[in-house]
Write a protein that holds these residues in place. Structure first.
Motif, PDB file in Angstrom:
ATOM      1  N   PRO A   1     -18.753  -7.083 -25.644  1.00  0.00           N
ATOM      2  CA  PRO A   1     -20.362  -6.649 -26.477  1.00  0.00           C
ATOM      3  C   PRO A   1     -21.165  -6.082 -25.519  1.00  0.00           C
ATOM      4  O   PRO A   1     -20.429  -4.425 -24.870  1.00  0.00           O
ATOM      5  N   GLN A   2     -21.933  -5.103 -26.057  1.00  0.00           N
ATOM      6  CA  GLN A   2     -22.473  -3.487 -26.067  1.00  0.00           C
ATOM      7  C   GLN A   2     -24.122  -3.996 -25.662  1.00  0.00           C
ATOM      8  O   GLN A   2     -24.807  -4.425 -26.482  1.00  0.00           O
ATOM      9  N   ILE A   3     -24.915  -4.035 -24.572  1.00  0.00           N
ATOM     10  CA  ILE A   3     -26.189  -3.461 -24.477  1.00  0.00           C
ATOM     11  C   ILE A   3     -26.679  -2.693 -24.203  1.00  0.00           C
ATOM     12  O   ILE A   3     -26.155  -1.514 -23.563  1.00  0.00           O
ATOM     13  N   ASN A   4     -26.924  -1.745 -25.329  1.00  0.00           N
ATOM     14  CA  ASN A   4     -27.697  -0.139 -25.013  1.00  0.00           C
ATOM     15  C   ASN A   4     -29.034  -0.193 -23.966  1.00  0.00           C
ATOM     16  O   ASN A   4     -29.930  -0.693 -23.389  1.00  0.00           O
ATOM     17  N   LEU A   5     -27.881   0.333 -22.870  1.00  0.00           N
ATOM     18  CA  LEU A   5     -28.837   1.118 -21.157  1.00  0.00           C
ATOM     19  C   LEU A   5     -29.300   2.157 -20.820  1.00  0.00           C
ATOM     20  O   LEU A   5     -28.734   2.705 -22.254  1.00  0.00           O
ATOM     21  N   PHE A   6     -30.508   2.255 -20.765  1.00  0.00           N
ATOM     22  CA  PHE A   6     -31.203   4.015 -20.062  1.00  0.00           C
ATOM     23  C   PHE A   6     -31.734   4.218 -20.866  1.00  0.00           C
ATOM     24  O   PHE A   6     -33.834   3.501 -21.169  1.00  0.00           O
ATOM     25  N   GLY A   7     -31.147   4.324 -22.267  1.00  0.00           N
ATOM     26  CA  GLY A   7     -32.073   5.075 -23.109  1.00  0.00           C
ATOM     27  C   GLY A   7     -31.802   4.440 -24.614  1.00  0.00           C
ATOM     28  O   GLY A   7     -31.715   3.035 -24.290  1.00  0.00           O
ATOM     29  N   HIS A   8     -32.170   4.236 -25.484  1.00  0.00           N
ATOM     30  CA  HIS A   8     -32.005   3.555 -27.183  1.00  0.00           C
ATOM     31  C   HIS A   8     -33.222   2.134 -27.137  1.00  0.00           C
ATOM     32  O   HIS A   8     -33.189   1.300 -27.035  1.00  0.00           O
ATOM     33  N   GLN A   9     -34.295   2.300 -25.485  1.00  0.00           N
ATOM     34  CA  GLN A   9     -35.346   1.566 -25.492  1.00  0.00           C
ATOM     35  C   GLN A   9     -36.522   1.025 -26.397  1.00  0.00           C
ATOM     36  O   GLN A   9     -36.854   0.397 -26.607  1.00  0.00           O
ATOM     37  N   SER A  10     -36.671   2.163 -27.691  1.00  0.00           N
ATOM     38  CA  SER A  10     -37.101   1.742 -29.304  1.00  0.00           C
ATOM     39  C   SER A  10     -36.613   2.391 -29.636  1.00  0.00           C
ATOM     40  O   SER A  10     -35.629   3.105 -29.887  1.00  0.00           O
ATOM     41  N   TRP A  11     -37.934   2.478 -31.060  1.00  0.00           N
ATOM     42  CA  TRP A  11     -36.193   2.708 -32.314  1.00  0.00           C
ATOM     43  C   TRP A  11     -37.964   2.654 -33.516  1.00  0.00           C
ATOM     44  O   TRP A  11     -38.409   2.115 -33.970  1.00  0.00           O
ATOM     45  N   ALA A  12     -37.902   4.388 -33.649  1.00  0.00           N
ATOM     46  CA  ALA A  12     -39.428   4.385 -34.729  1.00  0.00           C
ATOM     47  C   ALA A  12     -40.342   4.329 -34.471  1.00  0.00           C
ATOM     48  O   ALA A  12     -40.565   4.762 -33.209  1.00  0.00           O
TER      49      ALA A  12
ATOM     50  N   ALA B   1     -20.249 -14.851 -20.967  1.00  0.00           N
ATOM     51  CA  ALA B   1     -20.463 -15.482 -22.675  1.00  0.00           C
ATOM     52  C   ALA B   1     -19.351 -14.927 -23.789  1.00  0.00           C
ATOM     53  O   ALA B   1     -18.700 -16.207 -23.939  1.00  0.00           O
ATOM     54  N   PHE B   2     -19.470 -14.182 -23.463  1.00  0.00           N
ATOM     55  CA  PHE B   2     -17.833 -12.895 -24.725  1.00  0.00           C
ATOM     56  C   PHE B   2     -16.439 -13.320 -24.063  1.00  0.00           C
ATOM     57  O   PHE B   2     -15.027 -12.909 -24.585  1.00  0.00           O
ATOM     58  N   GLU B   3     -16.662 -13.410 -22.759  1.00  0.00           N
ATOM     59  CA  GLU B   3     -15.174 -13.996 -22.258  1.00  0.00           C
ATOM     60  C   GLU B   3     -14.823 -12.714 -22.648  1.00  0.00           C
ATOM     61  O   GLU B   3     -13.585 -12.056 -22.111  1.00  0.00           O
ATOM     62  N   SER B   4     -14.664 -11.047 -22.086  1.00  0.00           N
ATOM     63  CA  SER B   4     -14.589 -10.174 -21.704  1.00  0.00           C
ATOM     64  C   SER B   4     -14.572  -9.267 -20.511  1.00  0.00           C
ATOM     65  O   SER B   4     -15.029  -9.649 -19.715  1.00  0.00           O
ATOM     66  N   LYS B   5     -13.161  -8.311 -20.842  1.00  0.00           N
ATOM     67  CA  LYS B   5     -13.227  -8.156 -18.881  1.00  0.00           C
ATOM     68  C   LYS B   5     -13.753  -6.226 -19.032  1.00  0.00           C
ATOM     69  O   LYS B   5     -13.050  -5.231 -18.948  1.00  0.00           O
ATOM     70  N   ALA B   6     -14.498  -6.226 -20.080  1.00  0.00           N
ATOM     71  CA  ALA B   6     -14.835  -4.815 -20.153  1.00  0.00           C
ATOM     72  C   ALA B   6     -16.750  -4.918 -20.329  1.00  0.00           C
ATOM     73  O   ALA B   6     -17.262  -6.009 -20.981  1.00  0.00           O
ATOM     74  N   PHE B   7     -17.433  -4.251 -20.711  1.00  0.00           N
ATOM     75  CA  PHE B   7     -18.690  -3.531 -21.592  1.00  0.00           C
ATOM     76  C   PHE B   7     -19.238  -2.425 -21.717  1.00  0.00           C
ATOM     77  O   PHE B   7     -18.996  -1.440 -21.241  1.00  0.00           O
ATOM     78  N   HIS B   8     -19.648  -2.437 -22.883  1.00  0.00           N
ATOM     79  CA  HIS B   8     -20.427  -1.416 -23.531  1.00  0.00           C
ATOM     80  C   HIS B   8     -21.784  -1.144 -23.089  1.00  0.00           C
ATOM     81  O   HIS B   8     -22.705  -1.320 -23.832  1.00  0.00           O
ATOM     82  N   ALA B   9     -22.444   0.083 -22.467  1.00  0.00           N
ATOM     83  CA  ALA B   9     -23.531  -0.036 -21.941  1.00  0.00           C
ATOM     84  C   ALA B   9     -24.562   0.818 -22.873  1.00  0.00           C
ATOM     85  O   ALA B   9     -25.345   1.460 -22.410  1.00  0.00           O
ATOM     86  N   GLY B  10     -23.934   1.940 -23.985  1.00  0.00           N
ATOM     87  CA  GLY B  10     -24.462   2.877 -25.011  1.00  0.00           C
ATOM     88  C   GLY B  10     -24.600   3.909 -23.989  1.00  0.00           C
ATOM     89  O   GLY B  10     -23.813   4.503 -24.073  1.00  0.00           O
ATOM     90  N   MET B  11     -25.732   4.023 -23.678  1.00  0.00           N
ATOM     91  CA  MET B  11     -26.436   5.605 -22.578  1.00  0.00           C
ATOM     92  C   MET B  11     -25.874   6.376 -23.324  1.00  0.00           C
ATOM     93  O   MET B  11     -25.985   7.588 -22.903  1.00  0.00           O
ATOM     94  N   ASP B  12     -26.129   6.696 -25.170  1.00  0.00           N
ATOM     95  CA  ASP B  12     -26.019   8.144 -25.966  1.00  0.00           C
ATOM     96  C   ASP B  12     -27.642   8.265 -25.694  1.00  0.00           C
ATOM     97  O   ASP B  12     -28.667   7.325 -25.852  1.00  0.00           O
ATOM     98  N   GLU B  13     -27.335   9.515 -26.210  1.00  0.00           N
ATOM     99  CA  GLU B  13     -28.954  10.305 -26.700  1.00  0.00           C
ATOM    100  C   GLU B  13     -29.901   9.770 -25.617  1.00  0.00           C
ATOM    101  O   GLU B  13     -31.075   8.977 -26.103  1.00  0.00           O
ATOM    102  N   VAL B  14     -30.087   9.629 -24.545  1.00  0.00           N
ATOM    103  CA  VAL B  14     -31.258  10.363 -23.242  1.00  0.00           C
ATOM    104  C   VAL B  14     -31.102  11.336 -23.281  1.00  0.00           C
ATOM    105  O   VAL B  14     -31.408  12.010 -22.900  1.00  0.00           O
TER     106      VAL B  14
END
Length: 368
Positions: free
Chosen positions: A105-116, A175-188
């Motif tokens: 699963p990914q949740i965008n952290l740090f940046g990308h807290q808005s769009w347009a 919930a995703f039973e995942s051993k990894a997490f994607h935090a996004g963090m692009d284009e900050v």
């Protein structure tokens, strides 16, 4: 005798298949696909796509961009209106487990807290976390603009922000039973802003690295790995790559400040810039990520295999693989892929065609 010969034939086929799979897993350990989470009423269509298109192409990793589209119990106030239920998620988990696909699963952290013109739910519910509260969302968005607004960021030094976001991270990984997490963090773009009472004057590379390491260390406590996009770790000025696929606000020095077990998803969409080599030389596992240009994706796949072939022994395992990225909605991509809605003006340059081209090239790995 016929039964014996048939048994030998089946055995030889299985050995050949195993050898081919071993070769693919060695050369491209990650064959990934990144897309937005489907809405609840589209889950069965996406599972059909997993079964009929992703699994046969030997995709073994899916990054599902969930963001706040989940019925969080730890912070229900953060839920988006079309949030997936836990039952929805378990359907996806089961489908992926049947094909040995790692669902991250990914949740965008740090940046990308808005769009347009839209502020996403974290800053809408907790406006005190906003790095730039003085920047108001416009009625009509345009880039460039006087505020330098691309997307909002949360303040990484706010004393309460991590109590919220890390709870979301833990819940979504469980919930995703995942051993990894994607935090996004692009284009900050908003980081260490001179009007932020907490971040003003701080080194932006240290701020970015501090946030990466904080999330990484938290995940490590549950034996989970952190994945992020790599653009903020590339010097956009020196390389000439620019402000989108690299950093022009001095975060690039964070590459030497973050933990080496963070997995870097290195995206380049207009040119096959060979920055996978840079990340591998810095000690990171790196995945090259195309989007919508088939010819670029083919070149990037060939490059990834070539880099691995000629690399010194210690660097070879760091060339982790390839991942197709999709930036439309889940439903829109499937409509494009199955020819329900086709953008004639785009020609061959669509994410669906790019996906096909990349995995056709990967298929050649096991072709004599």
């Amino acid at each position: 005798m016929k039964k014996l010969l048939f048994s030998i034939f089946v055995l030889l086929l299985s050995i050949g298949g195993l050898q081919a799979q071993t070769k693919l897993d060695t050369l491209l350990p990650v064959r990934g696909f990144c897309i937005a989470a489907p809405e609840s009423n589209e889950i069965e269509n996406f599972i059909k796509f997993i079964n009929e298109e992703l699994a046969p192409r030997q995709v073994n990793t899916i990054i599902l961009r969930v963001d706040y589209n989940y019925e969080f119990k730890s912070h229900p106030e953060i839920r988006d209106s079309l949030a997936l239920s836990r039952k929805d998620v378990k359907k996806l988990v089961k489908a992926c487990q049947q094909h040995n696909i790692h669902l991250i699963p990914q949740i965008n952290l740090f940046g990308h807290q808005s769009w347009a013109t839209k502020t996403y739910s974290l800053l809408r519910v907790y406006p005190e976390f906003d790095e730039t509260p003085h920047v108001k969302m416009p009625a009509k968005y345009a880039w460039p603009n006087d505020d330098g607004l691309y997307c909002k960021s949360y303040c990484p030094l706010h004393p309460e922000v991590h109590k919220v976001v890390l709870a979301l991270v833990d819940e979504i990984c469980d919930a995703f039973e995942s051993k990894a997490f994607h935090a996004g963090m692009d284009e900050v773009f908003y980081i260490g802003h001179d009007k932020c009472p907490r971040c003003k004057g701080h080194d932006k590379a240290e701020l970015f690295a501090g946030e990466v390491n904080l999330i990484r260390n938290h995940l490590a406590q549950q034996n989970r790995k952190l994945w992020i996009w790599g653009d903020r770790l590339i010097d956009g000025k020196t390389t000439g790559i620019g402000e989108w696929e690299a950093s022009m606000n001095n975060t690039h020095r964070a590459v030497d400040l973050i933990a080496k077990d963070v997995v870097i998803c290195d995206w380049h969409y207009e040119r096959p810039d060979p920055t996978a080599v840079y990340f591998a030389m810095k000690g990171f596992n790196v995945i090259t990520c195309p989007w919508r240009k088939p010819r670029i994706a083919v070149t990037q796949t060939q490059d990834m295999l070539r880099f691995k072939e000629i690399a010194p022994k210690d660097m070879k395992p760091r060339y982790f693989g390839m991942m197709q990225t999709i930036w439309s909605s889940n439903k829109s991509f499937l409509e494009e892929f199955y020819g329900i809605k086709v953008n004639e003006k785009a020609g061959e340059n669509t994410s669906a065609q790019c996906f096909r081209a990349m995995f056709d090239e990967i298929k050649k790995v096991n072709t004599p």
